[in-house]
Design an enzyme around this catalytic site. Sequence first.
Site, mmCIF file in Angstrom:
data_model
loop_
_atom_site.group_PDB
_atom_site.id
_atom_site.type_symbol
_atom_site.label_atom_id
_atom_site.label_comp_id
_atom_site.label_asym_id
_atom_site.label_seq_id
_atom_site.Cartn_x
_atom_site.Cartn_y
_atom_site.Cartn_z
ATOM 1 N N THR A 195 5.330 -24.387 62.557
ATOM 2 C CA THR A 195 5.011 -25.079 61.299
ATOM 3 C C THR A 195 5.835 -24.860 60.298
ATOM 4 O O THR A 195 6.177 -26.386 59.420
ATOM 5 C CB THR A 195 4.125 -25.488 61.646
ATOM 6 O OG1 THR A 195 2.904 -25.531 62.434
ATOM 7 C CG2 THR A 195 3.044 -26.097 60.203
ATOM 8 N N SER A 227 6.645 -22.989 68.418
ATOM 9 C CA SER A 227 6.641 -21.950 68.794
ATOM 10 C C SER A 227 6.092 -22.021 70.718
ATOM 11 O O SER A 227 6.401 -21.360 71.080
ATOM 12 C CB SER A 227 5.674 -20.701 68.298
ATOM 13 O OG SER A 227 4.042 -21.706 68.108
ATOM 14 N N THR A 245 3.179 -20.567 65.170
ATOM 15 C CA THR A 245 1.148 -19.981 64.925
ATOM 16 C C THR A 245 1.064 -20.065 65.668
ATOM 17 O O THR A 245 0.301 -19.111 66.848
ATOM 18 C CB THR A 245 0.551 -20.120 63.968
ATOM 19 O OG1 THR A 245 0.294 -21.831 64.023
ATOM 20 C CG2 THR A 245 0.535 -20.388 62.692
ATOM 21 N N ASP A 246 1.439 -21.113 66.835
ATOM 22 C CA ASP A 246 1.166 -21.009 68.488
ATOM 23 C C ASP A 246 1.128 -19.656 69.294
ATOM 24 O O ASP A 246 0.230 -18.911 70.029
ATOM 25 C CB ASP A 246 1.681 -22.071 69.026
ATOM 26 C CG ASP A 246 0.971 -23.620 68.689
ATOM 27 O OD1 ASP A 246 0.238 -23.630 67.533
ATOM 28 O OD2 ASP A 246 1.057 -24.044 69.595
#
Length: 333
Positions: free
Chosen positions: A12, A53, A86-87
Site C-alpha cells: 500500500t 503483498s 501489510t498483508d
Amino acid sequence: MGRIVVISTGGTIASRWQGSGFAADADGAEVMATAPLPEGVTIEVVDLFSVNSPRLTTAHQLTLLRTVHEVLADPGVEGVVVTHGTDTLEESAFLVDLHHHDARPVVFTGSQRPMGAADGDGPGNLYDALLTAATTRGLGVLIAFAGRVHAARGTVKTQAVALDAFADPSKELLGKVGFGKVTVLRTPVRPEPLALPAMPELPPRVDVVMHHADGDPVLLNAAVAAGARGIVLVGTGAGNATPEIVDAVKAAIARGVLVALTTRVAAGPVTEIYTHGGAVDLVAAGAVPTGTLRAPQARMAVLAALLAGGGAAEQAGVLRQVLAAGGPVLVSA
C-alpha cells in the site's frame, strides 16, 4: 546516524489508484520522496520488486532474505529498512528474523493508506523506521508502525484498515517512537539465528489447515496428497482438534511431513490440556506446538526448518529450536 539502505517491495505504501482499486506500482525512489529523513541519515534505495503483498510467494520472500544479507555484507551500512505490504509483512519479517545474525537492525514498515493520500500514514511510518534503523542495535528484526516498534517474532496484523495495525497479542510492546527518538521498553528473546539457506529451485510446499466445528481430515489429507512437506494445523482453543485429525497428523508425519500446531485464538500459548483429539494427543502424534506463534509465522518457522536440510527428525529439532525462544513449548512426557 548514517547510511540506511531501503529495500522496496511494494504494498500500500507504494500503491496508486488503478481505476477500480489501489495496487502497488511506485518504485522505491518515489516512495522515499514522500518522507522526511531523520537528521544525519542518508539513504540508498534497492528496488527489489513492487507487488501487492498478498501476491508474494516463498520465492519472493527468500529473495528478500538473501538481499538483506547482501546489503549487510557492506560494513558501511548502518541499518536496513524494508517497505512492505501489510498483508504478509508479519511473515516476511519473521523469516528474515530467523536468519538475522547481525547487531544492525532490519526494520519493516508500510502503510494502511495509499501513497499520496492527504491523511496518509506512509511518510510518518517511513521516518520512524529510518530513525529506528539508525539508532537501535541488537534487537533483531523490527516492525515500525504507527509510532510503535515491535519485535518481528509474534507480531501480527491485528487491524484490517486502522492505522495502528500491528501488535503482539501475547507480549508487551517493544518500543515507541516520539519526539525524534526511539524508546526501547524491553529486549526480545531470540534463538540462535539459522544459517542462510540455499535458494531452492522449487521451495517446499507448506500449507495451513484450520480446524472448526465439523472439521475433518479432508483438507489436511489433501495437502499431503498435493505434496506438502510441511503443514500448520490451526486448532481451536489451546490447540485442539479431533481423534480423526490426530490420526491424519500421525499418518502425515509417518510420510515425512513436518506438522506444527497452533491455535486460532488471538493470544496465549498452545498448551497440552485436553485429550480425545486435543493438544495432548496431537503432540503425542508428533505435531510440534508453536507456543504463541500464530499460523502465518508458524508457517515461516516450518519453512525455515525444511530449508535447513537433514531428515525429518533433524527438521523437527530445528523447528523446536526456533520456537523455544518464544516461551515454553510444552511436550508430552
